[in-house]
Design a protein around this motif. Structure first.
Motif, mmCIF file in Angstrom:
data_model
loop_
_atom_site.group_PDB
_atom_site.id
_atom_site.type_symbol
_atom_site.label_atom_id
_atom_site.label_comp_id
_atom_site.label_asym_id
_atom_site.label_seq_id
_atom_site.Cartn_x
_atom_site.Cartn_y
_atom_site.Cartn_z
ATOM 1 N N HIS A 29 0.832 -1.207 0.000
ATOM 2 C CA HIS A 29 0.000 0.000 0.000
ATOM 3 C C HIS A 29 0.864 1.254 0.000
ATOM 4 O O HIS A 29 0.584 2.211 -0.725
ATOM 5 C CB HIS A 29 -0.952 -0.015 1.195
ATOM 6 N N LEU A 30 1.932 1.241 0.796
ATOM 7 C CA LEU A 30 2.853 2.385 0.810
ATOM 8 C C LEU A 30 3.475 2.605 -0.557
ATOM 9 O O LEU A 30 3.645 3.747 -0.988
ATOM 10 C CB LEU A 30 3.976 2.146 1.815
ATOM 11 N N LYS A 31 3.822 1.521 -1.239
ATOM 12 C CA LYS A 31 4.447 1.631 -2.566
ATOM 13 C C LYS A 31 3.561 2.413 -3.527
ATOM 14 O O LYS A 31 4.043 3.278 -4.267
ATOM 15 C CB LYS A 31 4.733 0.235 -3.123
ATOM 16 N N VAL A 32 2.260 2.147 -3.507
ATOM 17 C CA VAL A 32 1.327 2.863 -4.388
ATOM 18 C C VAL A 32 1.348 4.358 -4.067
ATOM 19 O O VAL A 32 1.438 5.209 -4.959
ATOM 20 C CB VAL A 32 -0.104 2.301 -4.248
ATOM 21 N N VAL A 33 1.279 4.687 -2.787
ATOM 22 C CA VAL A 33 1.230 6.092 -2.371
ATOM 23 C C VAL A 33 2.554 6.792 -2.667
ATOM 24 O O VAL A 33 2.579 7.890 -3.235
ATOM 25 C CB VAL A 33 0.871 6.192 -0.873
ATOM 26 N N ASN A 65 6.497 14.378 -8.734
ATOM 27 C CA ASN A 65 7.676 15.157 -8.386
ATOM 28 C C ASN A 65 7.521 15.872 -7.041
ATOM 29 O O ASN A 65 8.035 16.963 -6.844
ATOM 30 C CB ASN A 65 8.034 16.150 -9.498
ATOM 31 N N GLU A 66 6.813 15.233 -6.121
ATOM 32 C CA GLU A 66 6.577 15.791 -4.790
ATOM 33 C C GLU A 66 7.501 15.122 -3.778
ATOM 34 O O GLU A 66 7.674 13.908 -3.796
ATOM 35 C CB GLU A 66 5.122 15.573 -4.371
ATOM 36 N N SER A 67 8.076 15.912 -2.895
ATOM 37 C CA SER A 67 8.886 15.411 -1.789
ATOM 38 C C SER A 67 8.023 15.402 -0.534
ATOM 39 O O SER A 67 7.115 16.216 -0.392
ATOM 40 C CB SER A 67 10.094 16.309 -1.562
ATOM 41 N N PHE A 68 8.322 14.500 0.398
ATOM 42 C CA PHE A 68 7.518 14.363 1.617
ATOM 43 C C PHE A 68 8.273 13.485 2.603
ATOM 44 O O PHE A 68 9.311 12.905 2.261
ATOM 45 C CB PHE A 68 6.146 13.750 1.291
ATOM 46 N N THR A 69 7.755 13.383 3.824
ATOM 47 C CA THR A 69 8.361 12.503 4.813
ATOM 48 C C THR A 69 7.538 11.222 4.960
ATOM 49 O O THR A 69 6.349 11.192 4.647
ATOM 50 C CB THR A 69 8.475 13.176 6.191
ATOM 51 N N LEU A 70 8.194 10.184 5.447
ATOM 52 C CA LEU A 70 7.566 8.915 5.781
ATOM 53 C C LEU A 70 7.994 8.574 7.197
ATOM 54 O O LEU A 70 9.195 8.535 7.493
ATOM 55 C CB LEU A 70 8.010 7.810 4.815
ATOM 56 N N SER A 71 7.027 8.330 8.070
ATOM 57 C CA SER A 71 7.310 7.983 9.468
ATOM 58 C C SER A 71 6.694 6.636 9.802
ATOM 59 O O SER A 71 5.621 6.301 9.301
ATOM 60 C CB SER A 71 6.717 9.043 10.404
ATOM 61 N N MET A 99 -2.703 8.422 1.398
ATOM 62 C CA MET A 99 -2.525 9.585 0.508
ATOM 63 C C MET A 99 -2.871 10.880 1.241
ATOM 64 O O MET A 99 -2.178 11.886 1.090
ATOM 65 C CB MET A 99 -3.391 9.455 -0.747
ATOM 66 N N GLN A 100 -3.945 10.829 2.023
ATOM 67 C CA GLN A 100 -4.336 12.008 2.802
ATOM 68 C C GLN A 100 -3.223 12.364 3.780
ATOM 69 O O GLN A 100 -2.870 13.531 3.946
ATOM 70 C CB GLN A 100 -5.636 11.711 3.551
ATOM 71 N N SER A 101 -2.673 11.365 4.423
ATOM 72 C CA SER A 101 -1.567 11.564 5.351
ATOM 73 C C SER A 101 -0.359 12.153 4.623
ATOM 74 O O SER A 101 0.297 13.067 5.120
ATOM 75 C CB SER A 101 -1.217 10.220 5.994
ATOM 76 N N ALA A 102 -0.072 11.637 3.428
ATOM 77 C CA ALA A 102 1.085 12.097 2.650
ATOM 78 C C ALA A 102 0.976 13.566 2.281
ATOM 79 O O ALA A 102 1.981 14.250 2.142
ATOM 80 C CB ALA A 102 1.232 11.257 1.391
ATOM 81 N N SER A 103 -0.245 14.052 2.124
ATOM 82 C CA SER A 103 -0.452 15.446 1.728
ATOM 83 C C SER A 103 -0.481 16.396 2.916
ATOM 84 O O SER A 103 -0.576 17.606 2.730
ATOM 85 C CB SER A 103 -1.753 15.566 0.936
ATOM 86 N N SER A 104 -0.382 15.860 4.122
ATOM 87 C CA SER A 104 -0.389 16.719 5.311
ATOM 88 C C SER A 104 1.022 17.241 5.573
ATOM 89 O O SER A 104 1.998 16.758 4.998
ATOM 90 C CB SER A 104 -0.886 15.931 6.528
ATOM 91 N N ILE A 135 3.626 11.135 5.363
ATOM 92 C CA ILE A 135 2.971 9.842 5.538
ATOM 93 C C ILE A 135 3.320 9.266 6.903
ATOM 94 O O ILE A 135 4.487 9.145 7.250
ATOM 95 C CB ILE A 135 3.431 8.816 4.481
ATOM 96 N N SER A 136 2.290 8.920 7.644
ATOM 97 C CA SER A 136 2.464 8.129 8.854
ATOM 98 C C SER A 136 1.888 6.761 8.542
ATOM 99 O O SER A 136 0.747 6.663 8.106
ATOM 100 C CB SER A 136 1.713 8.748 10.032
ATOM 101 N N LEU A 137 2.696 5.744 8.738
ATOM 102 C CA LEU A 137 2.226 4.389 8.447
ATOM 103 C C LEU A 137 1.169 4.025 9.477
ATOM 104 O O LEU A 137 1.472 3.680 10.605
ATOM 105 C CB LEU A 137 3.377 3.390 8.459
ATOM 106 N N ILE A 138 -0.078 4.139 9.069
ATOM 107 C CA ILE A 138 -1.215 3.858 9.940
ATOM 108 C C ILE A 138 -1.704 2.442 9.680
ATOM 109 O O ILE A 138 -1.455 1.878 8.618
ATOM 110 C CB ILE A 138 -2.363 4.866 9.706
ATOM 111 N N ASP A 139 -2.370 1.870 10.674
ATOM 112 C CA ASP A 139 -2.915 0.523 10.519
ATOM 113 C C ASP A 139 -4.072 0.526 9.536
ATOM 114 O O ASP A 139 -4.803 1.510 9.412
ATOM 115 C CB ASP A 139 -3.400 -0.016 11.861
ATOM 116 N N GLU A 140 -4.239 -0.601 8.881
ATOM 117 C CA GLU A 140 -5.359 -0.783 7.964
ATOM 118 C C GLU A 140 -6.642 -0.936 8.768
ATOM 119 O O GLU A 140 -6.679 -1.644 9.769
ATOM 120 C CB GLU A 140 -5.137 -2.032 7.112
ATOM 121 N N VAL A 141 -7.688 -0.246 8.327
ATOM 122 C CA VAL A 141 -9.002 -0.397 8.923
ATOM 123 C C VAL A 141 -9.851 -1.185 7.940
ATOM 124 O O VAL A 141 -10.031 -0.777 6.801
ATOM 125 C CB VAL A 141 -9.658 0.977 9.218
#
Length: 107
Positions: free
Chosen positions: A21-25, A33-39, A82-87, A91-97
């Motif tokens: 799932h992370l790979k897709v995002v 061409n967007e930079s972002f953080t992953l936690s 994706m919503q997390s990635a745009s904040s 991206i915060s690796l959240i659990d799947e619901v």
């Protein structure tokens, strides 16, 4: 347990389903061409704690999966990531619901 290898850094261990799932995002954001953080929180067996990396389109990135077959993806989890990635926090690796199936109470 899959891995992300980012640049010349250490491997980041993430469960295969979450990594798919992370790979897709991540690919979507980097393709734009967007930079972002992953936690993420460190998995059991690693040093306790959490880590954050800065992802940039020019830095090599490799996803490695233990499972040979790709899992069926959960569109809601991708949307949440994706919503997390745009904040501003990235991206915060959240659990799947997983939604429980709807039951018809009229029976």
């Amino acid at each position: 347990m899959g891995t992300i290898q980012y640049g010349n850094g250490d491997e980041i261990h993430i469960e295969d389903r979450a990594l798919a799932h992370l790979k897709v995002v991540i690919a979507t954001k980097l393709r734009r061409n967007e930079s972002f953080t992953l936690s993420w929180r460190h998995p059991d067996g690693d040093a306790p704690g959490r880590s954050t990396i800065w992802l940039h389109p020019s830095i090599p990135l490799r996803f490695t999966f233990d499972e040979p077959e790709a899992p069926q993806l959960n569109p809601q989890w991708i949307q949440d990531l994706m919503q997390s990635a745009s904040s501003t926090g990235g991206i915060s690796l959240i659990d799947e619901v997983v939604e429980a199936p709807q039951t018809d109470d009229a029976d």
